[in-house]
Each structure stands twice: as C-alpha cells, then as structure tokens.
Design an enzyme around this catalytic site. Structure first.
Site, mmCIF file in Angstrom:
data_model
loop_
_atom_site.group_PDB
_atom_site.id
_atom_site.type_symbol
_atom_site.label_atom_id
_atom_site.label_comp_id
_atom_site.label_asym_id
_atom_site.label_seq_id
_atom_site.Cartn_x
_atom_site.Cartn_y
_atom_site.Cartn_z
ATOM 1 N N LYS A 171 0.812 -1.231 0.000
ATOM 2 C CA LYS A 171 0.000 0.000 0.000
ATOM 3 C C LYS A 171 0.842 1.276 0.000
ATOM 4 O O LYS A 171 0.402 2.313 -0.479
ATOM 5 C CB LYS A 171 -0.962 -0.009 1.188
ATOM 6 C CG LYS A 171 -2.105 -0.982 0.988
ATOM 7 C CD LYS A 171 -3.283 -0.640 1.856
ATOM 8 C CE LYS A 171 -4.481 -1.498 1.493
ATOM 9 N NZ LYS A 171 -4.331 -2.892 1.992
ATOM 10 N N GLU A 192 -9.400 7.386 3.329
ATOM 11 C CA GLU A 192 -10.339 6.518 4.035
ATOM 12 C C GLU A 192 -9.586 5.268 4.435
ATOM 13 O O GLU A 192 -8.601 4.899 3.795
ATOM 14 C CB GLU A 192 -11.500 6.148 3.110
ATOM 15 C CG GLU A 192 -11.259 4.909 2.210
ATOM 16 C CD GLU A 192 -10.129 5.074 1.192
ATOM 17 O OE1 GLU A 192 -9.777 6.227 0.894
ATOM 18 O OE2 GLU A 192 -9.610 4.049 0.713
ATOM 19 N N SER A 220 1.683 -9.755 -0.899
ATOM 20 C CA SER A 220 1.408 -8.315 -0.841
ATOM 21 C C SER A 220 1.808 -7.681 0.481
ATOM 22 O O SER A 220 2.152 -6.504 0.538
ATOM 23 C CB SER A 220 -0.077 -8.064 -1.116
ATOM 24 O OG SER A 220 -0.879 -8.860 -0.255
#
Ligand SMILES: *Cc1c(COP(=O)(O)O)cnc(C)c1O
Length: 424
Positions: A88, A110, A378
């Site tokens: 991310k 968010e 990930s």
C-alpha cells in the site's frame, strides 16, 4: 487493456460523482498525466521508492515449498518487505508526491482495517503533509494497533459515526471533505477503484511490482506459467499483473476471499459469488455484492483487507474478458498457507496474501517442474497476530491477554515510560 479509455474499462469504471467532484477529479487527471512524463517527478519517485520504501523488493525461489509440492517452481515476490509492511505504501507515496507537486498541503484518506491509513500517514510524515484519516467508529475500536500507528505518524484519525460506521461510510465522509476543500486537499484513495482517474493512477503507482518481476523473471530465464495475487479492491494484483496484461501468457490469477462458505454474507467473492452483480457505487461501475435494492451486502473474510464489497473496474473487465482468471480461497485454506510458508520458507504471509499462497499450493502440483509460478506476497503477517494467535494458540493467547491487562493496570514501569514520553 492496459489503461482506461476515457475512464472506462469496457463497460466498467467511469466517474459517477456529484458535480462538485468533477473539477478536482479532472485537475487530478491532468496533473497525473503531466507528472508521469516529467523526468524530475519520475526521478523523485524512484529515489523515494529506493531509499524510503526499500525497493526493489526480492523475488524469492521457494525451494522447499517447490520440492514438497512436487510440481512447478514457486517464486514469491516479497512485497511485504516494503517499508510499513505491504504494497500500500507504493500508492500512498506516489499520490502524496503528486499532491505536493499540485501544491496541496493537506491529505485525506479513508481506511477500513487501517492498513491504507497507516501507509498514508507514514507517507505524509515522510513528505511533511498534514494528514486526516476517515475511519468508521466500529473499525476505530476494532483496529487499535493501526490507529495507534497512524497517530504516531502524526495523522488525525476521524471516527465516522454515520451509517454502519465502517469502511463505506468512511469513503462517503472522505468524498464529502474533498468536495468541500478541493483547493487545499488531495484525497488519497487506497485501491485501484473509485471514480476515474483513480483506477489508472493507483495501477500505475503499483505497477512497479510487476515491472520488477518481469525484469527479474527474464534475467533468470523463468518460464512463467502463472502469476497469482489476492484481490481486495485490486491494487496489488493489478500492479503485479499490469506489465503482463497484453502478453498471451502467463495466466493471471486473482484470488478473492472465500470466507467461511458460499452463502450471502459469508465471503467477499465479487466475480462469481451468489450476490455478485454489476452496479455503481462510490463513483464507479463494477462488480459488487449487492442486495436486490442495490445496497451493499455485508461481507466476511478472515483477512480485513479483502472484505470490501466491490472490486476495481479494470479487474472486473479483465475478468469478464477472461484475461484474468478468478478463484477464491477460504479462511481455513489461507490459514494453512500461512503455516506452510512460515514453516518451509521462513516467510510470514499477511492473511490477505495467504489467499494467493493457498492457490499456489493447489496449482503447483498440477504443473510440470520446468514451469514457474509467481505469488505476490502483498504484505507480511506481523500485523496479524491478533487474528492468527487466537486460531493457532487460543488458550495461550487468552492467558497472555489477561496477563497483559493485569500488567497494564498495575505496572509502574509503563507508567514511568509514559511520563517520560510526555516530557519530550
Ligand atoms: C489492503 C491489502 C490487500 C488488499 O488490497 P488490494 O487493493 O486488493 O491490494 C492485500 N494485501 C494486503 C497486505 C493489504 O494490506
């Protein structure tokens, strides 16, 4: 279909937003396109990717796992070694750099489970930007470790009390804030979805994963049969797949959260689930889990990052075309994959990434030994102790938590450390 055609990926995507958000979205699109062909911006981005995120991340040959499964060679892209523990940060850093270039001083985001909030808060701390993270009140209570990390990075966490007080309400609140403050503020969306240009932009910032894999696979002369990634909103998978989409091979496999079963509310399978349908929500057209009135249905997954009710529009289109194949892994299969790769490779997968690991365990034995499959890890699993420990060692974990509470209520050392912290 490597990028959208005016914001659309076949019939999916678009920009279904209130009039007030048109201008900020259009400005963002122009700024993004200019930045990506500006050598100064690319230099700045690559420098921070190298020195702060820690790129490039390794591609590990999972030798023991390969031997035990007895088929194709398994390789793991260790994206979880990126600073802050997951992919991310690639998107958060990219968008924050772009915001800075646009002269914005304030960032909003968010977050559901808190992973995107943590990445954005860290990127803002690094780049000297003011950061507010919208998070449903229910999630704030459930995800305290991530809330604490965001605050440590200097972000303000705004608990959203409207609606179901979870992710979708946080998205609405962030969009409202952006509509009210477009000149000072950039909204860092956390996955490859939302209104255009976010799906294209997030994919581009995440496609560094796929470019590194493609280069490394060529260098090692791997005969790659399949690439496997987990799919929440779709950012790690589309970034991992991006440089391969136009090629005929390898197979690109997206793994959704199978949860505890096929029933409504038991999973987050948007591409083939019982309640999966085309719809429009949060500014874009895609596949969602919706009831007959078009309202979002509850989802379920052991991994907090895979339980959003929608999927990115590009993946929805590639799925319909058949270029990306979709499958799912159940909670139990993901937990088994965590154990398998920890024990045999010394690599601790995040619960989300373990869904991709689970598919690799199924697929490898069916393929010949001279083929390779590449799994995108990930994120790393350190963040998941509160999920894995209650499953793997329930009794020990319970007594640990009881002991921690007692210690906190009585321990003088912690009290002293707190006073020291306050005096700084
Ligand atoms: C958030 C998250 C995901 C799911 O999000 P995508 O946008 O689908 O990538 C997957 N893995 C990890 C580790 C995450 O934190």
């Amino acid at each position: 279909m490597t990028q959208s055609n005016k914001g659309f990926f076949d019939s999916f995507g678009g920009k279904y937003v209130a009039e007030v958000l048109r201008r900020p979205l259009d400005e963002l699109e122009v700024a993004f396109k200019e930045a990506m062909v500006d050598p100064d911006f690319i230099y700045e981005l690559e420098t921070i990717q190298r020195d702060y995120i820690g790129r490039e991340t390794p591609l590990l040959f999972a030798e023991t796992a390969t031997r035990l499964l007895g088929g194709a060679q398994i390789y793991i892209k260790l994206e979880g070694l990126a600073n802050t523990g997951a992919h991310k940060i690639n998107n958060a850093i990219g968008q924050c750099l772009l915001a800075k270039r646009m002269g914005k001083k304030r960032i909003i985001a968010e977050t559901g489970a808190g992973q995107h909030g943590v990445a954005t808060a860290a990127a803002c701390a690094k780049l000297g930007l003011d950061c507010t993270v919208y998070m449903g009140e229910v999630d704030v209570r459930r995800q305290q470790p991530n809330v604490a990390a965001m605050e440590l990075y200097g972000a303000k966490v705004h608990a959203v009390t409207s609606g179901s007080r979870t992710l979708k309400d946080a998205v609405n609140e962030a969009m409202r804030d952006w509509a009210a403050n477009p000149d000072t503020t950039h909204y860092v969306l956390g996955s490859a979805l939302g209104p255009a240009p976010f799906p294209d932009m997030v994919r581009e910032f995440q496609s560094v994963i796929g470019r590194e894999v493609k280069r490394e696979a060529a260098k090692r002369k791997l005969d790659v049969a399949a690439m496997i990634a987990c799919v929440g909103g779709g950012s790690n998978s589309i970034g991992f797949f991006a440089p391969f989409i136009e090629d005929e091979s390898p197979r690109l496999i997206g793994v959704e959260a199978g949860g505890i079963g096929p029933g409504i509310g038991e999973n987050a399978v948007r591409m083939s689930g019982e309640a999966a349908r085309d719809g429009i929500m949060h500014g874009y057209k895609s596949r969602f889990l919706l009831d007959e009135d078009g309202q979002a249905l509850p989802t379920r997954s052991i991994s907090a990052g895979l339980d959003y009710c929608g999927i990115g529009p590009q993946l929805a289109a590639l799925g319909r075309k058949g270029r990306v194949e979709f499958t799912y892994a159940r909670d139990e299969e993901a937990l088994n994959a965590v154990k398998f790769f920890a024990r045999n490779e010394g690599v601790l997968f995040a619960m989300e990434s373990a869904h991709a690991g689970a598919e690799a365990i199924k697929l490898a034995p069916t393929l010949p030994k001279d083929k390779a499959i590449i799994v995108n890890m990930s994120g790393r699993g350190d963040k998941d102790v509160f999920i894995t420990c209650p499953v793997f060692r329930r009794e020990e974990w319970l007594s640990f938590l009881h002991a921690e509470i007692e210690r906190l209520e009585s321990d003088k050392d912690i009290h002293d450390a707190k006073i020291m912290g306050e005096s700084k």
